[in-house]
Design an enzyme around this catalytic site. Structure first.
Site, short mmCIF file in Angstrom:
data_model
loop_
_atom_site.label_atom_id
_atom_site.label_comp_id
_atom_site.label_asym_id
_atom_site.label_seq_id
_atom_site.Cartn_x
_atom_site.Cartn_y
_atom_site.Cartn_z
CG HIS A 11 -1.74 1.20 1.42
ND1 HIS A 11 -3.08 1.27 1.12
CD2 HIS A 11 -1.43 2.43 1.90
CE1 HIS A 11 -3.54 2.47 1.38
NE2 HIS A 11 -2.55 3.20 1.88
CD GLU A 12 1.67 3.59 3.63
OE1 GLU A 12 1.95 4.66 3.04
OE2 GLU A 12 0.61 3.42 4.25
CG HIS A 29 0.74 6.24 -0.67
ND1 HIS A 29 -0.28 6.96 -1.23
CD2 HIS A 29 0.20 5.61 0.41
CE1 HIS A 29 -1.39 6.76 -0.53
NE2 HIS A 29 -1.12 5.95 0.47
CG ASP A 81 -4.43 6.73 1.56
OD1 ASP A 81 -3.84 5.67 1.28
OD2 ASP A 81 -4.01 7.54 2.40
#
Length: 924
Positions: free
Chosen positions: A155-156, A159, A166
């Protein structure tokens, strides 16, 4: 020769366009040279290293499947603090440092909040800064709240690497969906769950259904979405990767375009997979046929700093007082900036190089003074940069056979046609080259050396009053040292004065600094009169004067008093240039000092593209809000532009109140190098520590719905807002390095800069009117005033986005634009809307400047044409979240109860009488 120089210059620009703080590269579908750094403040625990390895290994498999077999993690370096015990398996770092870390494992920015997040403040699709994990998260202690660490890492990573956002939004957790129901902000809508409020008092917690707010028609502020534990939906990783079934990013087909998620707001309603698949990484790869191997880990432990000064003393250094200014800056570096325990050597060079000092360890002022005496005092000869670097290698190798991780600080003011000959040697050496360019002619090839070795690059003009050279040397603190050991610049300024004129001001020393506080005054012609007073008005005397270097300085013993220190400098000569520099270190190793980090969005650019200035104001990892932040940009010729940076969530600033202050810069005056310096000031009661949850983070899981029952996690600890306020003044200055501009036209610049994109458009529906608010852009990005706004509406979001010019236009003839960064408001009555066909009205804006240049389309705002339905079985007697109780409902309920009770009593009495009557008849 001219053609060759032009080729080299444009090749350099090409190389610089891709430069970044990260060393990560993609090779054969695998990400290499990832750096995960354990912060020096983290207590020693070898289980953290094991936790990192397990997290990355799990994440690699998850990433591979989530990206349709395209990407995985190939090799990772784990940077271990110097204060941790040595081990045979630990190697010495090369270029790996905290500055270049992709992931930092550090204590939480706010105690008790272990949110994994990515420091991300650029546009959609652009790489972010770093990922922050806490030790407890890496150790697996927060799995219930955030999910499995490997899945969170992916998830990170999305980014960090691909610039997606998000797919939830803490500021807008719910919205009016096309379903005409209140929907949780999520992607995809196939993820099911329950909406609840968790109330906790006295150590016990209770859940209840959410109530609707009478103003917003949505659920109350404390309402949260609790997902079902058992799901079948596969997307999306950027919403809740912790759900077992979630293994994909949302794509064009299942993306929830109507939700007010950060991904929709920042990426024009494109899905995360659309952004990822348009990235450079995606374009240069194809799916793999075989499963990749597990990641390979290198364990690197920081060691004592080794740095060698390589200083130019060629004939050109005799002009513009360059030699003396270099000695002033180098002396400041040796006396104050370089940390105790470091090993320092020195090489001077012209057409040949001379080793003037082997490496000596800095233990006291004695070693510092010995090195100062080695600074050159005569400028003669040609320029041989490679000779200087080669001699520096010899200095380092004599003390330490491994050059890996050693630093070379190279200052030069001239071109050297042979400098390119040693680029390969430098890049393979393992050393880090920091380059300080003095004057407009310093060699371009050295910038490339600096970039390929992970070094810093600074530029100083010949205008002494801008103090650029001292700023550059002052910024060269150790990249791996504990922050409490680093020298911080509190002030740096200069002035050109006539005879007997005064330079007066104050310098603020706050409670986070004060140790080793160092005041430095320089001049060009004659020593000035120097006066300094501490916060209680006591004079500070005993400045040490060095007439040869034309500088005077003093170190305040112990910890300097907190407060405002006043100084007065009186010129003793006409056309004198005086400067003052003040530095200090952390007062307490357990309290992080306030810091400022400055950077540009690119190292090189070409007209008419804008540059963006970023400045982070932090205490540890906690953002500081409400500071006054100013950027000073200096060109080759010494021309300076001053620009106030803003944290308002508009223009170049992606997120409001995140401690990152930003602004566009377009005031180019010439081709060549520009330098950046940033000043930050926090006045009394104006600046405060942020107590907000960080943006761009893995969502906190409030709990799960299991077999129809909500099982809540313990709520996150509340933060006392009063404890986060900075109650004192502070001041900091920081060098932001240098960048190179090309293709700048001579003479007045043509008007080629459009207004900046509006990114904070917000709409509300009030009876028959739509009310809009946004931050005004400028005529040139975020400077000036636009000529007009074009506002259009549509019942279809994608039609508005993709065919804006043909959407219904709103009459804005009475809307007079305000100056950039002002708040704009506008209200209008919508037309041609059919509630039978349309559930929402979508609104967007373009700005037009005086040259009829138009901005990018704004973010798309929306209003619903219906009152959304809440959950089918809400709590009885509660529709207003503010009051919590509907009085009318209570009264009606009481009346109904009374009536019912009366009816029941009547029936009982009637039955009783009837039975009594029968009994009486039988007796008689």
């Amino acid at each position: 020769m001219v053609l060759f120089k032009s080729f080299v210059f444009f090749l350099l620009l090409y190389l610089l366009q891709g430069s970044s703080a990260s060393f990560v590269r993609l090779h054969d579908n695998g990400y290499e040279d990832i750096i995960i750094a354990i912060d020096p403040s983290v207590p020693e625990d070898e289980k953290i290293i094991q936790g990192i390895q397990e997290m990355v290994t799990t994440a690699s498999t998850y990433l591979f499947e989530a990206t349709e077999k395209r990407f995985f993690f190939k090799n990772v370096s784990i940077l271990i603090p110097e204060k941790w015990r040595a081990s045979p398996q630990y190697r010495k770092p090369k270029h790996e440092s905290y500055t270049h870390a992709d992931v930092i494992v550090a204590l939480p920015a706010i105690p008790g909040r272990d949110d994994p997040y990515t420091r991300q403040f650029k546009e959609c699709g652009e790489k972010a800064e770093y990922i922050h994990f806490t030790p407890d998260f890496v150790l697996g202690k927060k799995q219930n709240e955030y999910g499995e660490s490997g899945k969170v890492f992916v998830h990170e990573w999305a980014h960090l690497r691909w610039g997606v956002f998000d797919e939830y939004n803490d500021e807008q957790r719910f919205y009016e969906g096309k379903s005409k129901k209140i929907e949780a902000t999520r992607c995809s809508t196939g993820i099911s769950g329950e909406n609840r409020v968790q109330n906790c008092q006295g150590g016990s917690c209770a859940l209840r259904r959410c109530r609707t707010d009478s103003t917003t028609k949505l659920y109350e502020k404390d309402c949260q979405f609790f997902p079902d534990k058992d799901q079948t939906e596969k997307a999306s990783i950027m919403f809740m990767q912790s759900i077992d079934s979630v293994v994909e990013f949302c794509n064009k087909n299942n993306h929830n375009k109507e939700a007010p998620s950060l991904q929709n707001l920042k990426c024009q309603h494109r899905s995360t997979w659309e952004v990822i698949s348009s990235s450079e990484d995606f374009q240069m790869t194809t799916p793999m046929e075989k499963l990749p191997l597990s990641p390979v880990f290198s364990l690197l432990r920081s060691s004592e700093r080794i740095v060698c000064l390589v200083l130019d003393k060629s004939g050109s250094m005799s002009s513009s007082d360059r030699l003396n200014r270099m000695n002033q800056a180098a002396k400041h570096f040796l006396l104050q900036t370089v940390e105790n325990g470091s090993w320092v050597g020195m090489v001077n060079f012209d057409s040949t190089a001379t080793i003037v000092s082997q490496l000596i360890q800095i233990k006291s002022n004695t070693e510092r003074s010995n090195l100062v005496e080695k600074l050159p005092n005569v400028a003669l000869g040609g320029t041989s940069i490679c000779s200087g670097i080669d001699s520096a290698f010899k200095v380092i190798e004599k003390q330490n056979p491994q050059i890996d991780g050693s630093e070379i600080v190279l200052l030069t003011d001239g071109e050297d046609s042979t400098a390119r000959n040693c680029i390969d040697t430098v890049s393979q050496s393992g050393a880090i080259i920091h380059f300080i360019a003095l004057g407009p002619s310093a060699d371009q090839a050295v910038i490339e050396m600096s970039n390929v070795t992970g070094g810093k690059h600074y530029y100083a003009s010949d205008v002494a009053e801008n103090n650029g050279l001292i700023d550059a040397f002052g910024a060269l603190t150790s990249e791996n040292a504990d922050p409490s050991q680093k020298s911080l610049q509190l002030e740096s300024k200069g002035s050109s004065l006539t005879n007997n004129a005064w330079m007066n001001d104050t310098i603020t020393i706050d409670s986070t600094v004060g140790k080793d506080t160092f005041f430095l005054v320089t001049w060009q012609k004659q020593k000035p009169s120097i006066f300094l007073w501490d916060p209680i008005g006591a004079p500070i005397n005993n400045f040490m004067a060095d007439s040869n270097s034309k500088m005077a300085y003093i170190t305040i013993p112990g910890t300097a008093q907190v407060g405002s220190w006043a100084y007065s400098l009186q010129s003793s000569a006409n056309n004198e240039i005086l400067t003052i520099t003040v530095t200090s270190r952390a007062a307490n190793s357990s309290v992080p000092p306030i810091t400022v980090n400055a950077k540009m969005n690119k190292d090189a650019n070409s007209f008419p593209n804008p540059m963006i200035i970023y400045a982070e104001v932090l205490q540890g990892y906690t953002p500081i809000l409400g500071a006054t932040v100013t950027a000073i940009i200096e060109s080759n010729s010494g021309h300076t532009e001053v620009l106030e940076l803003l944290d308002n969530g508009a223009g170049a600033d992606s997120f409001k109140n995140d401690g990152v202050y930003s602004r566009y810069f377009t005031a180019y005056t010439q081709n060549g190098r520009y330098s950046l310096k940033v000043r930050a000031h926090g006045g009394m009661h104006s600046a405060r520590r942020s107590f907000q949850y960080p943006a761009n983070r893995a969502v906190y899981i409030p709990g799960w719905v299991v077999n129809g029952n909500v099982q809540a996690n313990p709520p996150r600890p509340e933060i006392n807002e009063d404890g986060q306020t900075v109650l004192e003044n502070f001041s900091r200055t920081a060098s932001g390095g240098a960048f190179v501009m090309s293709q700048v036209p001579s003479g007045p610049l043509p008007d080629v800069f459009p207004p900046s994109q509006i990114i904070d458009l917000h709409a509300t529906f009030d009876e028959d009117k739509i009310n809009l608010t946004w931050t005004a852009p400028g005529d040139d990005f975020d400077i000036g005033t636009v000529k007009q706004y074009i506002i259009r509406t549509s019942g279809n979001m994608l039609d508005l986005r993709d065919d804006f010019d043909n959407a219904l236009q709103v009459d804005t003839s009475n809307l007079l634009p305000s100056e950039a960064n002002s708040e704009e408001t506008f209200a209008f009555k919508p037309g041609n809307i059919s509630e039978e066909n349309d559930t929402h009205i979508f609104i967007a804006i373009q700005s037009v400047d005086k040259s009829n240049l138009t901005s990018k389309l704004s973010n798309i705002a929306q209003v619903a044409l219906f009152v959304p339905e809440a959950d089918p079985s809400p709590d009885p007697g509660a529709s207003n979240a503010k009051s919590g109780v509907n009085i009318l409902t209570v009264v009606l309920s009481v009346l109904a109860a009374v009536v019912l009770l009366s009816l029941v009593v009547g029936i009982i009495v009637h039955v009783f009488r009837k039975k009594s009557s029968r009994k009486h008849s039988t007796t008689f």
